[in-house]
Design a protein around this motif. Structure first.
Motif, PDB file in Angstrom:
ATOM      1  N   PRO A 239       2.632  17.638  -3.558  1.00  0.00           N
ATOM      2  CA  PRO A 239       2.954  18.490  -4.893  1.00  0.00           C
ATOM      3  C   PRO A 239       3.474  19.745  -4.349  1.00  0.00           C
ATOM      4  O   PRO A 239       3.268  20.464  -3.429  1.00  0.00           O
ATOM      5  N   HIS A 240       4.560  20.252  -5.051  1.00  0.00           N
ATOM      6  CA  HIS A 240       5.626  21.378  -4.474  1.00  0.00           C
ATOM      7  C   HIS A 240       4.571  22.576  -5.068  1.00  0.00           C
ATOM      8  O   HIS A 240       5.045  23.887  -4.318  1.00  0.00           O
ATOM      9  N   THR A 241       3.633  22.419  -5.922  1.00  0.00           N
ATOM     10  CA  THR A 241       3.205  23.792  -6.292  1.00  0.00           C
ATOM     11  C   THR A 241       1.841  24.044  -5.276  1.00  0.00           C
ATOM     12  O   THR A 241       1.393  25.603  -5.415  1.00  0.00           O
TER      13      THR A 241
ATOM     14  N   SER B  51      -7.665  15.427 -19.370  1.00  0.00           N
ATOM     15  CA  SER B  51      -7.622  14.352 -20.276  1.00  0.00           C
ATOM     16  C   SER B  51      -7.951  14.648 -21.666  1.00  0.00           C
ATOM     17  O   SER B  51      -8.064  13.676 -22.653  1.00  0.00           O
ATOM     18  N   GLY B  52      -8.365  15.987 -22.138  1.00  0.00           N
ATOM     19  CA  GLY B  52      -8.774  16.172 -23.420  1.00  0.00           C
ATOM     20  C   GLY B  52     -10.091  16.426 -23.811  1.00  0.00           C
ATOM     21  O   GLY B  52     -10.516  16.586 -24.811  1.00  0.00           O
TER      22      GLY B  52
ATOM     23  N   ALA C   3      -1.047   5.538  -5.465  1.00  0.00           N
ATOM     24  CA  ALA C   3      -0.841   5.762  -6.959  1.00  0.00           C
ATOM     25  C   ALA C   3      -1.675   6.761  -7.593  1.00  0.00           C
ATOM     26  O   ALA C   3      -1.141   7.858  -8.298  1.00  0.00           O
ATOM     27  N   ILE C   4      -3.009   6.977  -7.310  1.00  0.00           N
ATOM     28  CA  ILE C   4      -3.675   8.050  -7.481  1.00  0.00           C
ATOM     29  C   ILE C   4      -3.110   9.538  -7.089  1.00  0.00           C
ATOM     30  O   ILE C   4      -3.152  10.466  -7.763  1.00  0.00           O
ATOM     31  N   LEU C   5      -2.784   9.576  -5.784  1.00  0.00           N
ATOM     32  CA  LEU C   5      -2.216  10.634  -5.288  1.00  0.00           C
ATOM     33  C   LEU C   5      -0.915  11.316  -5.993  1.00  0.00           C
ATOM     34  O   LEU C   5      -0.651  12.242  -6.162  1.00  0.00           O
TER      35      LEU C   5
ATOM     36  N   VAL D 183       1.240  15.096 -10.190  1.00  0.00           N
ATOM     37  CA  VAL D 183       1.922  15.117 -11.340  1.00  0.00           C
ATOM     38  C   VAL D 183       1.135  16.409 -12.030  1.00  0.00           C
ATOM     39  O   VAL D 183       1.722  17.576 -12.673  1.00  0.00           O
ATOM     40  N   LEU D 184      -0.079  16.405 -12.020  1.00  0.00           N
ATOM     41  CA  LEU D 184      -1.205  17.364 -12.606  1.00  0.00           C
ATOM     42  C   LEU D 184      -0.848  18.673 -11.915  1.00  0.00           C
ATOM     43  O   LEU D 184      -0.742  19.597 -12.526  1.00  0.00           O
ATOM     44  N   ALA D 185      -0.818  18.719 -10.667  1.00  0.00           N
ATOM     45  CA  ALA D 185      -0.776  19.968  -9.978  1.00  0.00           C
ATOM     46  C   ALA D 185       0.845  20.687 -10.142  1.00  0.00           C
ATOM     47  O   ALA D 185       0.750  21.769 -10.361  1.00  0.00           O
ATOM     48  N   ASN D 186       1.705  19.990 -10.093  1.00  0.00           N
ATOM     49  CA  ASN D 186       3.019  20.207 -10.499  1.00  0.00           C
ATOM     50  C   ASN D 186       3.076  20.962 -12.013  1.00  0.00           C
ATOM     51  O   ASN D 186       4.126  21.710 -12.304  1.00  0.00           O
TER      52      ASN D 186
END
Length: 333
Positions: free
Chosen positions: A117-119, A171-172, A282-284, A289-292
């Protein structure tokens, strides 16, 4: 090209780890060679070094370390989706006879890694793979966490716990997490309702937060008596208890009388069996996606360890002294 590299080697059980030159690996088919920038230290690493952790099947002497963040420096045959110079992270070794991440280089199965992740910086990215995969395999793969559910995470300030809280939030779900008095502020900072498990009984907080109904999902990241408490805290019929440390002997009666569900989570299985490795990659990618998107962070201990400090880093983890995940940095950023 130098054909050797520095690595931290556990020569025998209970012995001090030795930092010495060993052969530099060559990537085989489907593998990439990664220059390790940072390696996360997990409790399992310290157990293997102490001659325990038999389930990890890592005979000594061995280079330990499950987690890494680093840079791709060479591609083996039949590797797609990665390029030389790319920053990656993952949980690619350190068990099942495979070389671990506490070395300058490691040849890894490309299915087990993903773009960093870039973040996150290298230290943060190296702290994430094991705990995020463990959280995901429980909450998403087993329990199908979703919006509107009440989710209870036991050990919300721990490695798996802090990530599980954030994943459930993303996930809400309505998220609650247990911890000791000193960890409650950190748990609240993640967006969960914090529960002091030493001050409140299971019955009390189930009544207070769910009107006695119980939680839709309960994730035990602690083990032992906490799993028994999870059986009491879960909702009848549709409730789902998860544990990544459910290795003891437990009475299933409280769960059975509720007609609820239990799932064990054993994150190491794809590394040990070779099956399901694509899913870890795939999980990573989902973690990235979440981190970014700003929905996932990881607390890293502020003490900086280099490879020569590996024994102090292991002591910190074994004694539970870290404020967040302990990371060994092999390349200065």
């Amino acid at each position: 090209m130098n054909h050797t590299m520095l690595a931290a080697v556990a020569e025998s059980a209970h012995a001090t780890l030795t930092v010495r030159q060993i052969d530099r690996p060559v990537p085989g088919q489907g593998q990439v060679l990664v220059r390790v920038n940072a390696a996360g230290v997990n409790p399992l690493d310290t157990k293997i070094a102490a001659g325990a952790g038999a389930h990890a099947r890592q005979a000594l002497p061995a280079v330990l370390g499950l987690d890494l963040a680093g840079t791709v420096v060479e591609l083996g045959e039949a590797v797609e989706g990665f390029t030389v110079g790319q920053e990656v992270f993952g949980m690619p070794g350190g068990i099942g006879g495979a070389q671990g991440t506490m070395a300058e280089y490691i040849a890894v199965d490309a299915r087990l890694i993903a773009a960093k992740p870039h973040t996150l910086d290298m230290r943060e990215a190296a702290a994430l793979p094991l705990v995020f995969i463990t959280a995901w395999e429980g909450l998403v793969d087993r329990a199908n966490v979703r919006s509107g559910q009440r989710v209870l995470i036991h050990g919300g300030a721990g490695g798996v716990g802090q990530v599980a809280v954030q994943l459930a939030k993303a996930s809400g779900a309505d998220v609650y997490a247990t911890g000791s008095a000193g960890s409650l502020d950190f748990i609240r900072s993640l967006g969960a309702t914090a529960i002091d498990y030493q001050a409140q009984s299971v019955e009390d907080y189930v009544e207070h937060y769910t009107a006695g109904e119980g939680f839709d999902i309960v994730y035990d990241t602690v083990g032992g008596s906490t799993l028994d408490a999870s059986f009491k805290a879960v909702k009848a019929y549709t409730g789902h208890v998860l544990s990544c440390l459910g290795w003891g002997q437990h009475s299933l009666a409280p769960l059975s009388f509720k007609s609820a569900t239990y799932s064990g989570v054993f994150t190491l299985a794809p590394l040990l069996t070779g099956k399901g490795r694509e899913h870890h990659g795939a999980i990573l990618r989902e973690a990235a996606v979440l981190a970014n998107a700003g929905q996932l962070t990881i607390r890293v201990d502020q003490q900086h360890f280099a490879l020569p400090d590996v024994n102090e880093a292991f002591r910190q983890v074994a004694e539970g002294r870290g404020k967040g995940k302990t990371v060994i940095q092999l390349v200065s950023e």
